[in-house]
Design an enzyme around this catalytic site. Structure first.
Site, PDB file in Angstrom:
ATOM      1  N   ASN A  97      34.280 -27.567 -17.935  1.00  0.00           N
ATOM      2  CA  ASN A  97      35.645 -27.461 -17.431  1.00  0.00           C
ATOM      3  C   ASN A  97      36.528 -27.282 -18.660  1.00  0.00           C
ATOM      4  O   ASN A  97      36.827 -28.241 -19.366  1.00  0.00           O
ATOM      5  CB  ASN A  97      35.998 -28.737 -16.666  1.00  0.00           C
ATOM      6  CG  ASN A  97      37.390 -28.697 -16.086  1.00  0.00           C
ATOM      7  OD1 ASN A  97      38.151 -27.758 -16.341  1.00  0.00           O
ATOM      8  ND2 ASN A  97      37.738 -29.706 -15.323  1.00  0.00           N
ATOM      9  N   ARG A 108      34.125 -24.385 -14.140  1.00  0.00           N
ATOM     10  CA  ARG A 108      35.197 -24.621 -13.171  1.00  0.00           C
ATOM     11  C   ARG A 108      36.307 -23.628 -13.492  1.00  0.00           C
ATOM     12  O   ARG A 108      36.792 -23.567 -14.624  1.00  0.00           O
ATOM     13  CB  ARG A 108      35.707 -26.044 -13.317  1.00  0.00           C
ATOM     14  CG  ARG A 108      36.846 -26.293 -12.386  1.00  0.00           C
ATOM     15  CD  ARG A 108      37.457 -27.633 -12.611  1.00  0.00           C
ATOM     16  NE  ARG A 108      38.540 -27.803 -11.661  1.00  0.00           N
ATOM     17  CZ  ARG A 108      39.607 -28.540 -11.889  1.00  0.00           C
ATOM     18  NH1 ARG A 108      39.732 -29.181 -13.018  1.00  0.00           N
ATOM     19  NH2 ARG A 108      40.547 -28.627 -10.981  1.00  0.00           N
ATOM     20  N   HIS A 136      41.829 -27.868  -5.730  1.00  0.00           N
ATOM     21  CA  HIS A 136      40.908 -28.995  -5.509  1.00  0.00           C
ATOM     22  C   HIS A 136      39.835 -28.630  -4.481  1.00  0.00           C
ATOM     23  O   HIS A 136      39.232 -29.513  -3.865  1.00  0.00           O
ATOM     24  CB  HIS A 136      41.632 -30.261  -4.971  1.00  0.00           C
ATOM     25  CG  HIS A 136      42.598 -30.883  -5.916  1.00  0.00           C
ATOM     26  ND1 HIS A 136      43.726 -31.540  -5.492  1.00  0.00           N
ATOM     27  CD2 HIS A 136      42.618 -30.970  -7.265  1.00  0.00           C
ATOM     28  CE1 HIS A 136      44.393 -32.001  -6.536  1.00  0.00           C
ATOM     29  NE2 HIS A 136      43.740 -31.657  -7.631  1.00  0.00           N
ATOM     30  N   ARG A 162      53.882 -34.658 -10.792  1.00  0.00           N
ATOM     31  CA  ARG A 162      54.381 -33.468 -10.073  1.00  0.00           C
ATOM     32  C   ARG A 162      55.103 -33.891  -8.801  1.00  0.00           C
ATOM     33  O   ARG A 162      54.650 -34.782  -8.088  1.00  0.00           O
ATOM     34  CB  ARG A 162      53.210 -32.542  -9.711  1.00  0.00           C
ATOM     35  CG  ARG A 162      52.597 -31.891 -10.923  1.00  0.00           C
ATOM     36  CD  ARG A 162      51.410 -31.028 -10.539  1.00  0.00           C
ATOM     37  NE  ARG A 162      50.177 -31.539 -11.089  1.00  0.00           N
ATOM     38  CZ  ARG A 162      48.967 -31.210 -10.670  1.00  0.00           C
ATOM     39  NH1 ARG A 162      48.819 -30.379  -9.653  1.00  0.00           N
ATOM     40  NH2 ARG A 162      47.901 -31.704 -11.252  1.00  0.00           N
ATOM     41  N   GLU A 166      32.932 -33.339  -8.765  1.00  0.00           N
ATOM     42  CA  GLU A 166      33.070 -31.887  -8.871  1.00  0.00           C
ATOM     43  C   GLU A 166      31.951 -31.269  -9.710  1.00  0.00           C
ATOM     44  O   GLU A 166      31.500 -30.165  -9.423  1.00  0.00           O
ATOM     45  CB  GLU A 166      34.449 -31.542  -9.435  1.00  0.00           C
ATOM     46  CG  GLU A 166      35.527 -31.801  -8.380  1.00  0.00           C
ATOM     47  CD  GLU A 166      36.938 -31.701  -8.914  1.00  0.00           C
ATOM     48  OE1 GLU A 166      37.498 -30.605  -8.847  1.00  0.00           O
ATOM     49  OE2 GLU A 166      37.481 -32.714  -9.373  1.00  0.00           O
TER      50      GLU A 166
END
Ligand code: ADP
Length: 403
Positions: free
Chosen positions: A8, A96, A185, A246, A389
């Site tokens: 990633n 990813r 996601h 956020r 993940e």
């Protein structure tokens, strides 16, 4: 037995794991950070078997991703603490990738054509895709003979119908610039949906689920018959739920107000909404553990931040129940979703009328594994399912390379 390297790659970091398939054993996990800055750092944890754990930390300037990856290979092949003898033991590399746009509905083997499509998608994810591409370029140089697979955060959501992904703005913006909801996601939502189907003992394509991913980034997905039909993150990972830093949903006219009244430039507003808002904006903290401690010590803003976040969660769960009609289960995952019983309870408050009955005792148990936390009479079951993940990416590689 196969060993996959999962990467990633961020703008100044490389997160990685080596996973053995089919045993799904993690052999090593690590993080290279502060690439391109004065003081780089690599931390690697190797699991050479029988519950042993060997940690390596290297601190030195790391000029670029190429040098970062060379360090990773050096620790993985280290005679004493390494988990592979040489790079030839890695049979595939998984990446990813944040934004696949409309071009990728599933994971794909990386070819020069795929790289050029990813480059075309840079305007959709100007911060993430270039960093992901750096990781891909470097890994292709260092592992030239093995398949490289891209797994997209957006791919799972490509099944959304138009009514869910279109914004009500002039249609030409979609036609010319692909302005629409993509959602993110996806690897996590898909992974926990699959695990949930297993726990429900039903095929995934017969399951209607609401998956709630609450980490630093937060998103919720409505899954009908195993397919994503709506999700809370939008064209960028800013829309929807209240996140660590956020804002999630705001009135889009806020930009104009901030420009006209405070004189902020668009880029400053973007930074304000992405980095200085959410929980942090409301109470000055974005780590949920700190927020709970502060709230318990009487910090009213911390309590307010929790209230705003869990209210938004509840509102979205209600909306997705309306969208789905029948819901088999609600699944909580990621750092907050897996570990915070208060957030789960508050997010489900008042939903009894829809057949959602949380079992407070099961909700308060601390357990690392997947589990059901609803009462027996709950018509909608509630689960906590740890996301993974990297493992999801490893499974994608196994599927793709065996076809
Ligand atoms: P990321 O999106 O960076 O992968 P994570 O999924 O690791 O994030 O989630 C990070 C969030 O999870 C942080 O807000 C952290 O405070 C929260 N978290 C981790 N452990 C706990 C815990 N035991 N209780 C409450 N929140 C927790």
């Amino acid at each position: 037995m196969m060993k996959y390297l999962i990467i990633n790659s961020g703008s100044s970091s490389i997160k990685y794991q080596v996973i053995e398939i089919p045993t799904e054993t993690v052999l090593a996990t690590g993080l290279v950070e502060r690439i391109g800055e004065g003081s780089g750092r690599l931390k690697n944890i190797a699991f050479p078997g029988s519950d042993r754990e060997l940690t390596t930390v290297i601190e030195q300037p790391i000029a670029d991703h190429s040098q970062g990856m060379m360090l990773v290979i050096a620790v993985l092949t280290d005679q004493e603490k390494g988990v592979i003898a040489d790079t030839a033991e890695i049979s595939a590399v998984g990446h990813r990738v944040v934004h696949g746009g409309e071009d990728f509905r599933r994971s794909t083997l990386i070819t020069p054509e795929v790289i050029s499509v990813l480059e075309q998608n840079i305007p959709l994810a100007p911060l993430h895709n270039p960093a992901n591409l750096d990781g891909i370029r470097v890994a292709r140089e260092m592992f030239p003979a093995v398949p490289q697979v891209a797994v997209f955060d957006t791919a799972f959501h490509q099944t959304m119908p138009r009514r869910a992904y279109l914004y009500a703005v002039p249609y030409r913006l979609y036609e010319q610039y692909r302005v629409r909801r993509y959602g993110f996601h996806g690897t996590s939502h898909r992974f926990v949906a699959g695990e949930c189907a297993r726990l429900l003992e039903k095929p995934l394509d017969a399951c209607n689920l609401i998956t709630v991913h609450l980490g630093n980034g937060c998103s919720m997905t409505a899954i009908e018959n195993g397919r994503s039909i709506d999700t809370s993150l939008g064209m960028t990972p800013l829309e929807g739920l209240v996140m660590g830093t956020r804002s999630g949903d705001v009135d889009p006219a806020l930009h104009l107000f901030l420009k006209q009244n405070i004189g902020l430039e668009l880029e400053e507003i973007d930074t304000l909404l992405n980095k200085e808002s959410g929980l942090k904006g409301l109470c000055g903290m974005n780590d949920m553990r700190d927020i709970h401690s502060a709230a318990a010590a009487g910090d009213e803003r911390a309590a307010l931040a929790l209230e705003v976040q869990t209210y938004r969660n509840r509102k979205y769960i209600g909306a997705y129940m309306a969208v789905l009609g029948r819901v088999d289960a609600i699944v909580f995952t990621a750092g907050i979703g897996e570990n915070d019983p208060v957030t789960r309870a508050e997010s489900l408050k008042g939903l009894d009328v829809f057949g959602v009955r949380l079992d407070p005792e099961k909700n308060n148990e601390h357990a690392g594994q997947a589990r059901c936390i609803s009462r027996a009479e709950s018509t909608v079951r509630i689960f906590v399912i740890p996301t993974n993940e990297e493992l999801a990416i490893a499974r994608e590689i196994a599927d793709l390379t065996s076809e």
